[in-house]
Structures are given as structure tokens and as C-alpha cells.
Design a protein around this motif. Structure first.
Motif, PDB file in Angstrom:
ATOM      1  N   ARG A  20       0.831  -1.208   0.000  1.00  0.00           N
ATOM      2  CA  ARG A  20       0.000   0.000   0.000  1.00  0.00           C
ATOM      3  C   ARG A  20       0.865   1.258   0.000  1.00  0.00           C
ATOM      4  O   ARG A  20       0.475   2.290  -0.555  1.00  0.00           O
ATOM      5  CB  ARG A  20      -0.917   0.020   1.220  1.00  0.00           C
ATOM      6  N   ALA A  21       2.038   1.180   0.614  1.00  0.00           N
ATOM      7  CA  ALA A  21       2.906   2.351   0.690  1.00  0.00           C
ATOM      8  C   ALA A  21       3.508   2.724  -0.658  1.00  0.00           C
ATOM      9  O   ALA A  21       4.076   3.796  -0.820  1.00  0.00           O
ATOM     10  CB  ALA A  21       4.026   2.109   1.703  1.00  0.00           C
ATOM     11  N   LEU A  22       3.390   1.832  -1.650  1.00  0.00           N
ATOM     12  CA  LEU A  22       3.910   2.113  -2.994  1.00  0.00           C
ATOM     13  C   LEU A  22       2.819   2.594  -3.943  1.00  0.00           C
ATOM     14  O   LEU A  22       3.067   2.726  -5.140  1.00  0.00           O
ATOM     15  CB  LEU A  22       4.566   0.856  -3.574  1.00  0.00           C
ATOM     16  N   ALA A  23       1.626   2.844  -3.418  1.00  0.00           N
ATOM     17  CA  ALA A  23       0.510   3.232  -4.277  1.00  0.00           C
ATOM     18  C   ALA A  23       0.691   4.630  -4.868  1.00  0.00           C
ATOM     19  O   ALA A  23      -0.114   5.060  -5.694  1.00  0.00           O
ATOM     20  CB  ALA A  23      -0.800   3.160  -3.493  1.00  0.00           C
ATOM     21  N   TRP A  24       1.734   5.360  -4.467  1.00  0.00           N
ATOM     22  CA  TRP A  24       2.002   6.683  -5.019  1.00  0.00           C
ATOM     23  C   TRP A  24       2.707   6.629  -6.360  1.00  0.00           C
ATOM     24  O   TRP A  24       2.707   7.607  -7.124  1.00  0.00           O
ATOM     25  CB  TRP A  24       2.870   7.502  -4.057  1.00  0.00           C
ATOM     26  N   LEU A  25       3.317   5.488  -6.707  1.00  0.00           N
ATOM     27  CA  LEU A  25       4.213   5.426  -7.863  1.00  0.00           C
ATOM     28  C   LEU A  25       3.477   5.670  -9.184  1.00  0.00           C
ATOM     29  O   LEU A  25       3.872   6.534  -9.979  1.00  0.00           O
ATOM     30  CB  LEU A  25       4.923   4.074  -7.886  1.00  0.00           C
ATOM     31  N   LEU A  26       2.408   4.914  -9.441  1.00  0.00           N
ATOM     32  CA  LEU A  26       1.690   5.093 -10.706  1.00  0.00           C
ATOM     33  C   LEU A  26       1.044   6.477 -10.805  1.00  0.00           C
ATOM     34  O   LEU A  26       1.117   7.106 -11.877  1.00  0.00           O
ATOM     35  CB  LEU A  26       0.644   3.985 -10.866  1.00  0.00           C
ATOM     36  N   PRO A  27       0.408   6.998  -9.748  1.00  0.00           N
ATOM     37  CA  PRO A  27      -0.078   8.382  -9.854  1.00  0.00           C
ATOM     38  C   PRO A  27       1.036   9.386 -10.129  1.00  0.00           C
ATOM     39  O   PRO A  27       0.827  10.356 -10.869  1.00  0.00           O
ATOM     40  CB  PRO A  27      -0.725   8.622  -8.482  1.00  0.00           C
ATOM     41  N   ALA A  28       2.215   9.176  -9.551  1.00  0.00           N
ATOM     42  CA  ALA A  28       3.335  10.092  -9.811  1.00  0.00           C
ATOM     43  C   ALA A  28       3.708  10.088 -11.291  1.00  0.00           C
ATOM     44  O   ALA A  28       3.921  11.148 -11.895  1.00  0.00           O
ATOM     45  CB  ALA A  28       4.531   9.706  -8.946  1.00  0.00           C
ATOM     46  N   LEU A  29       3.796   8.899 -11.879  1.00  0.00           N
ATOM     47  CA  LEU A  29       4.123   8.801 -13.304  1.00  0.00           C
ATOM     48  C   LEU A  29       3.009   9.402 -14.154  1.00  0.00           C
ATOM     49  O   LEU A  29       3.275  10.058 -15.171  1.00  0.00           O
ATOM     50  CB  LEU A  29       4.370   7.348 -13.685  1.00  0.00           C
ATOM     51  N   ALA A  30       1.763   9.183 -13.744  1.00  0.00           N
ATOM     52  CA  ALA A  30       0.631   9.715 -14.505  1.00  0.00           C
ATOM     53  C   ALA A  30       0.621  11.237 -14.472  1.00  0.00           C
ATOM     54  O   ALA A  30       0.438  11.899 -15.504  1.00  0.00           O
ATOM     55  CB  ALA A  30      -0.676   9.155 -13.942  1.00  0.00           C
ATOM     56  N   LEU A  31       0.829  11.822 -13.304  1.00  0.00           N
ATOM     57  CA  LEU A  31       0.835  13.283 -13.198  1.00  0.00           C
ATOM     58  C   LEU A  31       1.985  13.887 -13.988  1.00  0.00           C
ATOM     59  O   LEU A  31       1.816  14.903 -14.687  1.00  0.00           O
ATOM     60  CB  LEU A  31       0.934  13.693 -11.730  1.00  0.00           C
ATOM     61  N   THR A  32       3.163  13.285 -13.893  1.00  0.00           N
ATOM     62  CA  THR A  32       4.332  13.828 -14.597  1.00  0.00           C
ATOM     63  C   THR A  32       4.144  13.749 -16.109  1.00  0.00           C
ATOM     64  O   THR A  32       4.403  14.720 -16.835  1.00  0.00           O
ATOM     65  CB  THR A  32       5.598  13.071 -14.180  1.00  0.00           C
TER      66      THR A  32
END
Length: 275
Positions: A185-197
Motif C-alpha cells: 500500500r505504501a507504494l501506491a504513489w508510484l503510478l499516480p506520480a508517473l501519470a501526473l508527470t
């Protein structure tokens, strides 16, 4: 002082033709002997003297190579690419220190609230902000140099973006290690980070390097607020961090990357028109 440099040796010294060890002796002697320095001035060709001063000025004006740039060059990266990377604003110690402090404060808040939502909401914004601060006339202090450099605008953007992502995602990853109790769950930021960038970069040629990431970041905050309003209980994960939300983030990242590739030629037009 009983010994002086012979006149013919002074002429050879002025032409740069005096060989060691006489060269070393002449250097040491000239530093202490005003008479020989005066004689050297008289035997030096004015053209040679002007060339020497120009060479000295160029040496003094040449930018100093920092440790990071030197490391990149030793790693086999071209000089001009290493210079562009080393000049990336968000790779400076002040920016990195601010990001580290922000992540540490966020991790501390997560341990207090016993929920990773704050960290997951913040972490995707950091790479987006980093990329926004690394490209464009308003925020990049080396923008003029990059415009006249023999480098495709899209290539420069990708060089800077890669550097920012390595630094930003690396720091986010280290912060994630401080949250072992949440597992994947703590890695759930990775795909949103790539999507936003990717989305922010794809919108940059049309909206500019400030407005595009600002709108994307605002949209991310709006999505989080809407997801929080629709949340059933405080223990449920917000929609962007569920399996379905991660799938949407992955699709948006792929779509943004594809659109960015299709619009790659517009970054040269953007660079030329944004001055």
C-alpha cells in the motif's frame, strides 16, 4: 642576485619554447627578479603577449566544474549533457534538502495518524513539481543557454525529466521504506506520480511549463477531495489508491507518455516562442 636569465632564454620563454629544467628555473627567477621581468617585457612579441592574455582571460572566465558534473563526465556522459544535468535547478542541495524535510515531516505525520493517505497524496506531486521547476524560461536559470545549445528541445526535456525522476522517485522510495507496516500500500504513489508527470509534460507545449503542471496538480488535489467525500469509512483506502484507481493511473501514464511522444517536435517551437 648574481644569476639572471639569458636574453635568448627569455625570448624562448616568451614564445613558450623554453624546455625544462630551464623553464622551472626561469619561472622561479622571474617571480623574484624585477629586472628580468622588465627585460622579458621588452623581448616579448606584442602579438604573443595579447594571445597569452586572451588565454588567461578565457581560463579565468571558464565555469568551474562541480563534483556532480565531474562525476557525470567520468561516467561517460558527454560534456554538454553533463553541464545541462548539473545545471538542473531541482538537483541543487537546497531543493533536495527541502524535499527530504517535507518527506520526513510527512512520514512523521503518517505515524501519528496511522494512515498512509497523506504520504500517498503528497508523493505524486513532488516529481511533477520537480519537472516543472527544471524546464522553461520562467523557472530555469540556464534557459537561454539551453535554447541556443545544439540540443533538441524534447531531448533536453527528457534529460532533465530523467534526472528529476531519479532524484524524486528515489527520495520517495527511501521515505516508503520508513512505512514498512503498510506493505505494498505504501507504494501506491508510484503510478499516480508517473501519470501526473507524463500528463503535465504532454500539456506543456500548449499551456506552458507553469500552467500545465499547476492544472494537473490542481486536478490531482480535486480527485483526492472527491474521493475523500465519497469514502465510506476512514479506514477505507481512497479510490486512487485502490486496485481500480491504480489501473486508471497506469492507463493515464501510458496515454500521457504516448501523447508526449507524438508532440515531441512542438518543444522546439515552445522553446523558441517562450522567450
Amino acid at each position: 642576485m648574481t644569476w639572471h636569465v639569458a636574453e635568448e632564454d627569455l625570448r624562448a620563454y616568451a614564445r613558450g619554447e623554453l624546455a625544462a629544467p630551464l623553464l622551472w628555473s626561469a619561472d622561479t627567477h622571474l617571480a623574484a627578479c624585477a629586472a628580468c621581468r622588465g627585460l622579458l617585457t621588452g623581448v616579448t612579441d606584442p602579438v604573443v603577449l595579447d594571445v597569452g592574455w586572451e588565454r588567461l582571460d578565457a581560463e579565468l572566465d571558464a565555469p568551474r566544474t562541480g563534483w556532480f558534473e565531474s562525476l557525470l563526465i567520468r561516467a561517460g556522459i558527454a560534456d554538454h549533457t553533463a553541464r545541462l544535468l548539473a545545471a538542473t535547478p531541482v538537483l541543487r542541495r537546497s531543493w533536495l534538502a527541502a524535499v527530504v524535510f517535507l518527506l520526513l515531516a510527512t512520514v512523521g505525520a503518517v505515524h501519528t495518524t496511522e494512515s498512509p493517505t497523506l504520504f500517498l497524496a503528497l508523493a505524486p506531486l513532488l516529481p511533477l513539481v520537480g519537472v516543472a521547476l527544471s524546464y522553461g524560461p520562467a523557472l530555469d536559470p540556464t534557459y537561454e543557454m539551453s535554447v541556443v545549445a545544439p540540443t533538441h528541445g524534447f531531448r533536453l526535456l527528457m534529460i532533465r525529466t530523467l534526472a528529476v525522476l531519479v532524484a524524486g522517485l528515489g527520495l520517495n522510495g527511501l521515505a516508503t521504506l520508513a512505512l514498512p507496516g503498510y506493505g505494498l500500500r505504501a507504494l501506491a504513489w508510484l503510478l499516480p506520480a508517473l501519470a501526473l508527470t507524463a500528463t503535465g509534460l504532454a500539456l506543456t507545449p500548449r499551456l506552458g511549463p507553469v500552467l500545465a503542471p499547476s492544472l494537473v496538480g490542481g486536478a490531482w488535489i480535486a480527485v483526492l477531495l472527491a474521493a475523500q467525500a465519497a469514502q465510506q469509512t476512514n479506514t477505507d483506502a481512497l479510490a486512487p489508491f485502490t486496485a481500480a484507481g491504480q489501473g486508471v493511473a497506469g492507463a493515464v501514464a501510458a496515454l500521457g507518455a504516448g501523447l508526449l511522444f507524438l508532440l515531441r517536435d512542438r518543444f522546439d517551437l515552445f522553446s523558441g516562442s517562450a522567450e
